[in-house]
Design a protein around this motif. Structure first.
Motif, PDB file in Angstrom:
ATOM      1  N   HIS A  97      36.047  36.632  27.410  1.00 36.27           N
ATOM      2  CA  HIS A  97      37.478  36.747  27.703  1.00 36.27           C
ATOM      3  C   HIS A  97      37.622  37.504  29.019  1.00 36.27           C
ATOM      4  O   HIS A  97      37.346  38.696  29.094  1.00 36.27           O
ATOM      5  CB  HIS A  97      38.183  37.493  26.570  1.00 36.27           C
ATOM      6  N   LEU A  98      38.018  36.796  30.062  1.00 33.55           N
ATOM      7  CA  LEU A  98      38.244  37.408  31.371  1.00 33.55           C
ATOM      8  C   LEU A  98      39.728  37.363  31.670  1.00 33.55           C
ATOM      9  O   LEU A  98      40.405  36.386  31.342  1.00 33.55           O
ATOM     10  CB  LEU A  98      37.482  36.656  32.461  1.00 33.55           C
ATOM     11  N   THR A  99      40.227  38.414  32.292  1.00 32.35           N
ATOM     12  CA  THR A  99      41.651  38.464  32.615  1.00 32.35           C
ATOM     13  C   THR A  99      41.862  38.836  34.074  1.00 32.35           C
ATOM     14  O   THR A  99      41.037  39.500  34.690  1.00 32.35           O
ATOM     15  CB  THR A  99      42.378  39.504  31.745  1.00 32.35           C
ATOM     16  N   LEU A 100      42.975  38.392  34.590  1.00 32.19           N
ATOM     17  CA  LEU A 100      43.441  38.815  35.903  1.00 32.19           C
ATOM     18  C   LEU A 100      44.419  39.964  35.697  1.00 32.19           C
ATOM     19  O   LEU A 100      45.024  40.088  34.628  1.00 32.19           O
ATOM     20  CB  LEU A 100      44.129  37.653  36.621  1.00 32.19           C
ATOM     21  N   PRO A 101      44.599  40.800  36.701  1.00 37.92           N
ATOM     22  CA  PRO A 101      45.543  41.911  36.549  1.00 37.92           C
ATOM     23  C   PRO A 101      46.984  41.412  36.371  1.00 37.92           C
ATOM     24  O   PRO A 101      47.366  40.366  36.917  1.00 37.92           O
ATOM     25  CB  PRO A 101      45.404  42.698  37.849  1.00 37.92           C
ATOM     26  N   ALA A 102      47.769  42.160  35.641  1.00 36.78           N
ATOM     27  CA  ALA A 102      49.150  41.766  35.342  1.00 36.78           C
ATOM     28  C   ALA A 102      50.005  41.609  36.596  1.00 36.78           C
ATOM     29  O   ALA A 102      50.927  40.789  36.623  1.00 36.78           O
ATOM     30  CB  ALA A 102      49.783  42.781  34.394  1.00 36.78           C
ATOM     31  N   VAL A 114      41.088  37.166  41.798  1.00 34.90           N
ATOM     32  CA  VAL A 114      40.703  38.354  42.548  1.00 34.90           C
ATOM     33  C   VAL A 114      39.404  38.844  41.932  1.00 34.90           C
ATOM     34  O   VAL A 114      39.064  38.493  40.795  1.00 34.90           O
ATOM     35  CB  VAL A 114      41.783  39.468  42.514  1.00 34.90           C
ATOM     36  N   ASN A 115      38.693  39.664  42.680  1.00 35.65           N
ATOM     37  CA  ASN A 115      37.433  40.198  42.183  1.00 35.65           C
ATOM     38  C   ASN A 115      37.689  41.120  40.994  1.00 35.65           C
ATOM     39  O   ASN A 115      38.470  42.061  41.089  1.00 35.65           O
ATOM     40  CB  ASN A 115      36.720  40.958  43.306  1.00 35.65           C
ATOM     41  N   ARG A 116      37.029  40.830  39.872  1.00 41.64           N
ATOM     42  CA  ARG A 116      37.199  41.600  38.633  1.00 41.64           C
ATOM     43  C   ARG A 116      35.857  42.016  38.036  1.00 41.64           C
ATOM     44  O   ARG A 116      35.762  42.312  36.851  1.00 41.64           O
ATOM     45  CB  ARG A 116      37.993  40.767  37.633  1.00 41.64           C
ATOM     46  N   VAL A 117      34.802  42.039  38.848  1.00 46.45           N
ATOM     47  CA  VAL A 117      33.454  42.296  38.356  1.00 46.45           C
ATOM     48  C   VAL A 117      33.364  43.602  37.578  1.00 46.45           C
ATOM     49  O   VAL A 117      32.915  43.625  36.425  1.00 46.45           O
ATOM     50  CB  VAL A 117      32.430  42.274  39.516  1.00 46.45           C
ATOM     51  N   VAL A 118      33.759  44.707  38.192  1.00 44.97           N
ATOM     52  CA  VAL A 118      33.610  46.007  37.534  1.00 44.97           C
ATOM     53  C   VAL A 118      34.563  46.156  36.348  1.00 44.97           C
ATOM     54  O   VAL A 118      34.119  46.494  35.244  1.00 44.97           O
ATOM     55  CB  VAL A 118      33.749  47.163  38.555  1.00 44.97           C
ATOM     56  N   PRO A 119      35.866  45.884  36.491  1.00 48.43           N
ATOM     57  CA  PRO A 119      36.754  46.064  35.336  1.00 48.43           C
ATOM     58  C   PRO A 119      36.412  45.173  34.144  1.00 48.43           C
ATOM     59  O   PRO A 119      36.656  45.543  33.003  1.00 48.43           O
ATOM     60  CB  PRO A 119      38.145  45.716  35.875  1.00 48.43           C
ATOM     61  N   GLN A 120      35.827  43.998  34.409  1.00 45.92           N
ATOM     62  CA  GLN A 120      35.512  43.072  33.331  1.00 45.92           C
ATOM     63  C   GLN A 120      34.046  43.157  32.893  1.00 45.92           C
ATOM     64  O   GLN A 120      33.640  42.453  31.972  1.00 45.92           O
ATOM     65  CB  GLN A 120      35.817  41.630  33.762  1.00 45.92           C
ATOM     66  N   ALA A 121      33.248  43.987  33.580  1.00 49.63           N
ATOM     67  CA  ALA A 121      31.813  44.119  33.295  1.00 49.63           C
ATOM     68  C   ALA A 121      31.151  42.743  33.261  1.00 49.63           C
ATOM     69  O   ALA A 121      30.441  42.385  32.331  1.00 49.63           O
ATOM     70  CB  ALA A 121      31.581  44.882  31.992  1.00 49.63           C
ATOM     71  N   CYS A 122      31.425  41.965  34.321  1.00 43.86           N
ATOM     72  CA  CYS A 122      30.960  40.581  34.359  1.00 43.86           C
ATOM     73  C   CYS A 122      30.618  40.198  35.796  1.00 43.86           C
ATOM     74  O   CYS A 122      31.511  40.120  36.645  1.00 43.86           O
ATOM     75  CB  CYS A 122      32.042  39.659  33.809  1.00 43.86           C
TER      76      CYS A 122
END
Length: 186
Positions: A7-12, A66-74
């Motif tokens: 489950h990956l999400t983009l910021p609100a 957008v880059n979500r590597v760190v917040p999503q641990a992915c």
């Protein structure tokens, strides 16, 4: 426990930043949106300094990332990957242009080796790039990985046109600001 789903999400904030009814006519407008997303991502501290968007032939947004590597641990949660995934989910097909329609990926910075590979298979007809990979590696601590020596030619042989250096200075400024502010991995 073995996780059976991802489950990956983009910021609100993305819902306020992207107008799905707007037409982004031309390369500069499309890359401009990708750069704006990269800037907002660091302003909101929701990921790294990269943004991307998929557009249809009319210049309408189909997917963003957008880059979500760190917040999503992915490690695959790069901006381009997120844009491809959101577009594929929206259109409900694994290859965006499989129905003969034309799609473009606009990105704030040249795709890394991972995102380059995904571009080969995602079903886009054009790739629009702001900053170059050497900008990313000079201005930040990111490693973009190896690409084929003739990476542009490889994409073109697969029917994907490549346009680089679109609003490059603006894209470089986001990278510079990210590094200047400590290059925090958020």
């Amino acid at each position: 426990m073995l996780y059976l789903q991802v489950h990956l999400t983009l910021p609100a904030w993305i819902t306020d930043a992207v107008d799905l009814q707007q037409t982004y006519a031309g390369d500069e407008a499309q890359v401009g949106l990708a750069i704006a997303l990269s800037r907002l991502n660091i302003d909101h501290r929701t990921g790294g300094p990269f943004g991307a968007a998929v557009f249809d032939a009319n210049g309408r947004v189909v997917g963003v990332g957008v880059n979500r590597v760190v917040p999503q641990a992915c490690s695959v949660a790069h901006a381009e990957m997120m844009a491809y995934m959101t577009a594929q989910q929206r259109l409900q097909r694994k290859r965006l242009n499989e129905d003969g329609s034309r799609y473009v990926l606009a990105t704030s910075s040249q795709p890394c080796c991972q995102c380059y590979g995904a571009t080969v298979w995602a079903g886009v007809d054009a790739l629009l790039i702001g900053a170059r990979s050497e900008d990313v590696m000079t201005l930040t601590t990111f490693d973009e990985g190896p690409l084929p020596a003739d990476w542009i030619g490889e994409l073109q042989r697969r029917g994907i046109t490549v346009h680089r250096d679109i609003l490059r200075d603006q894209a470089r400024e986001v990278l510079h600001r990210y590094a200047r502010d400590g290059g925090a991995m958020y």
